[in-house]
Design an enzyme around this catalytic site. Sequence first.
Site, short mmCIF file in Angstrom:
data_model
loop_
_atom_site.label_atom_id
_atom_site.label_comp_id
_atom_site.label_asym_id
_atom_site.label_seq_id
_atom_site.Cartn_x
_atom_site.Cartn_y
_atom_site.Cartn_z
N GLU A 89 65.87 -1.24 18.69
CA GLU A 89 66.21 -0.55 17.45
C GLU A 89 65.05 -0.56 16.46
OE1 GLU A 89 69.45 -3.50 17.10
OE2 GLU A 89 68.92 -3.46 14.98
N CYS A 109 64.05 -11.47 22.49
CA CYS A 109 63.01 -12.37 21.96
C CYS A 109 63.20 -13.76 22.53
CB CYS A 109 63.09 -12.41 20.44
SG CYS A 109 61.80 -13.40 19.65
N CYS A 113 65.01 -18.54 17.46
CA CYS A 113 65.41 -18.95 16.12
C CYS A 113 66.94 -18.97 16.09
CB CYS A 113 64.86 -17.99 15.08
SG CYS A 113 63.06 -17.96 15.02
N CYS A 116 69.09 -16.08 14.50
CA CYS A 116 68.70 -14.69 14.79
C CYS A 116 69.42 -14.13 16.00
CB CYS A 116 67.19 -14.62 14.98
SG CYS A 116 66.59 -12.98 15.42
N SER A 188 54.58 -9.44 11.46
CA SER A 188 55.30 -10.65 11.07
C SER A 188 55.43 -11.59 12.26
CB SER A 188 56.69 -10.25 10.58
OG SER A 188 57.47 -11.39 10.28
N SER A 211 57.04 -16.09 9.02
CA SER A 211 58.42 -16.52 8.86
C SER A 211 58.42 -18.04 8.78
CB SER A 211 59.26 -16.05 10.04
OG SER A 211 59.33 -14.64 10.02
N LEU A 212 58.56 -18.54 7.58
CA LEU A 212 58.45 -20.00 7.37
C LEU A 212 59.83 -20.65 7.43
CD1 LEU A 212 56.47 -22.31 6.70
CD2 LEU A 212 56.90 -21.86 4.29
N HIS A 213 60.69 -20.23 6.54
CA HIS A 213 62.11 -20.60 6.55
C HIS A 213 62.45 -22.05 6.23
CE1 HIS A 213 62.38 -16.56 7.85
NE2 HIS A 213 62.43 -16.74 9.13
N ASN A 287 71.55 -11.84 6.72
CA ASN A 287 72.59 -10.94 7.22
C ASN A 287 73.44 -11.72 8.21
OD1 ASN A 287 72.13 -8.24 6.11
ND2 ASN A 287 70.17 -8.36 7.16
N CYS A 330 68.84 -7.65 11.91
CA CYS A 330 67.93 -7.32 12.99
C CYS A 330 68.58 -7.63 14.34
CB CYS A 330 66.66 -8.13 12.82
SG CYS A 330 65.62 -8.12 14.24
N1 SAH Z 1 59.42 -12.65 15.34
C1 SAH Z 1 58.84 -12.21 14.11
C2 SAH Z 1 59.26 -10.82 13.68
C3 SAH Z 1 60.69 -10.38 13.92
S1 SAH Z 1 61.93 -11.18 12.95
C4 SAH Z 1 59.12 -13.22 13.01
O1 SAH Z 1 59.79 -14.21 13.26
O2 SAH Z 1 58.62 -13.05 11.92
C5 SAH Z 1 61.66 -10.55 11.33
C6 SAH Z 1 62.25 -11.39 10.23
O3 SAH Z 1 63.69 -11.25 10.20
C7 SAH Z 1 61.98 -12.87 10.39
O4 SAH Z 1 61.59 -13.43 9.17
C8 SAH Z 1 63.33 -13.38 10.83
O5 SAH Z 1 63.45 -14.74 10.58
C9 SAH Z 1 64.27 -12.52 10.04
N2 SAH Z 1 65.67 -12.50 10.48
C10 SAH Z 1 66.15 -12.71 11.71
N3 SAH Z 1 67.49 -12.62 11.73
C11 SAH Z 1 67.88 -12.33 10.45
C12 SAH Z 1 69.13 -12.11 9.82
N4 SAH Z 1 70.28 -12.16 10.48
N5 SAH Z 1 69.14 -11.84 8.49
C13 SAH Z 1 67.98 -11.75 7.80
N6 SAH Z 1 66.77 -11.93 8.35
C14 SAH Z 1 66.71 -12.23 9.66
#
Ligand code: SAH
Length: 338
Positions: A89, A109, A113, A116, A188, A211-213, A287, A330
């Site tokens: 998508e 992927c 994470c 995700c 990213s 993506s630190l988190h 989300n 996503c």
């Molecule tokens: N793998 C890469 C790029 C794809 S994910 C990365 O980790 O950066 C893109 C971003 O969306 C990342 O920051 C990821 O943590 C975030 N993400 C994943 N699932 C999500 C969700 N349900 N709500 C909001 N952001 C999300």
Amino acid sequence: MENIFNYPKKDLEDYLVAKGYKKFLASQIFDWLYNKQEYDFNNYTNIKKETIDFLKATFSTAFITITKVEEDTDVKKFLFTLKDGQKIESVLMYHNYGLSVCVSSQVGCNMGCKFCESGRLKKVRDLETYEMLEQAIAISNYVKQKIDSVVIMGIGEPFDNFTNVMKFINLLNDPKVLAIGARHITVSTCGLVPKIKAFADMELQVNLALSLHSPTDEKRKQIMNVAKAYSLKEVFEALKYYQNKTKRRVTIEYIMLDKINDTKEDALALSKLLNGYNVYVNLIPYNETKNIAFKASSKKQIALFYDTLKKNGLDVTVRHKFGNKISAACGQLRSKEI
Ligand code: SAH
């Protein structure tokens, strides 16, 4: 047979020259493909019949197809079907500064994470260059407008598909293809250290988002498998390396998960960690998805977190939430489909 959209200009020239053709043939082909959007080699009227036969025997021009579009006022979400039936998508966002497309780089992927949806479904395969390029081209054609910026933040970890993603960036950037300036392209990563360094070595003006988190290794390991492979110390050394080479400001993505990483203590630790780096923080409202138990932080908690970072001198924005009516998370559209 390799898809012709996999080739950046220079690669196509090299390939054709090695086969005994003139370098200029690549320019003619690029003009047909990207300017005239003519994909049937038979119609390349300025090219000799024998050369056309060679092109037909050597390259495919197969497309990815739009299977579904979900629309809201400020966003359109596209589900694509690939040649082998896999689904990916992309998202088109209408910003006040123009049209931005978020593209996928893999089918699924492997980064795992915990929050995700795409990670939950695991990687099926990498996307080829043309499959990334065609997401942008197909969307641009669908809305009949030029795309102003591209973020490689859809399904997948772009740095786990490094070579194809770099070719894709080259094509986006090419004035004869999509002519998107490097500063309007963002890649990213969840923090694959050796690839951050390899990316830095290319000395592009493309934006990097991390993506630190979480500001601590301990907590980060609980929500991101990649933190078990690379410590924050290593990640930030790589960021320094990248910034020394490119002088680019890095975006720090920080997803707001209720009671997981959204406390005042987290905000203070994050401020301390980022102190002295040329970064800005993008807080991402989570989300929620029905398959995963994490909850989104409340608006109030996000505001508190934001204020704490601001007070400690950081540049912060809260990511605008597009399309509340549609499957905005996503990977959710794909996941619903399979
Ligand atoms: N793998 C890469 C790029 C794809 S994910 C990365 O980790 O950066 C893109 C971003 O969306 C990342 O920051 C990821 O943590 C975030 N993400 C994943 N699932 C999500 C969700 N349900 N709500 C909001 N952001 C999300």
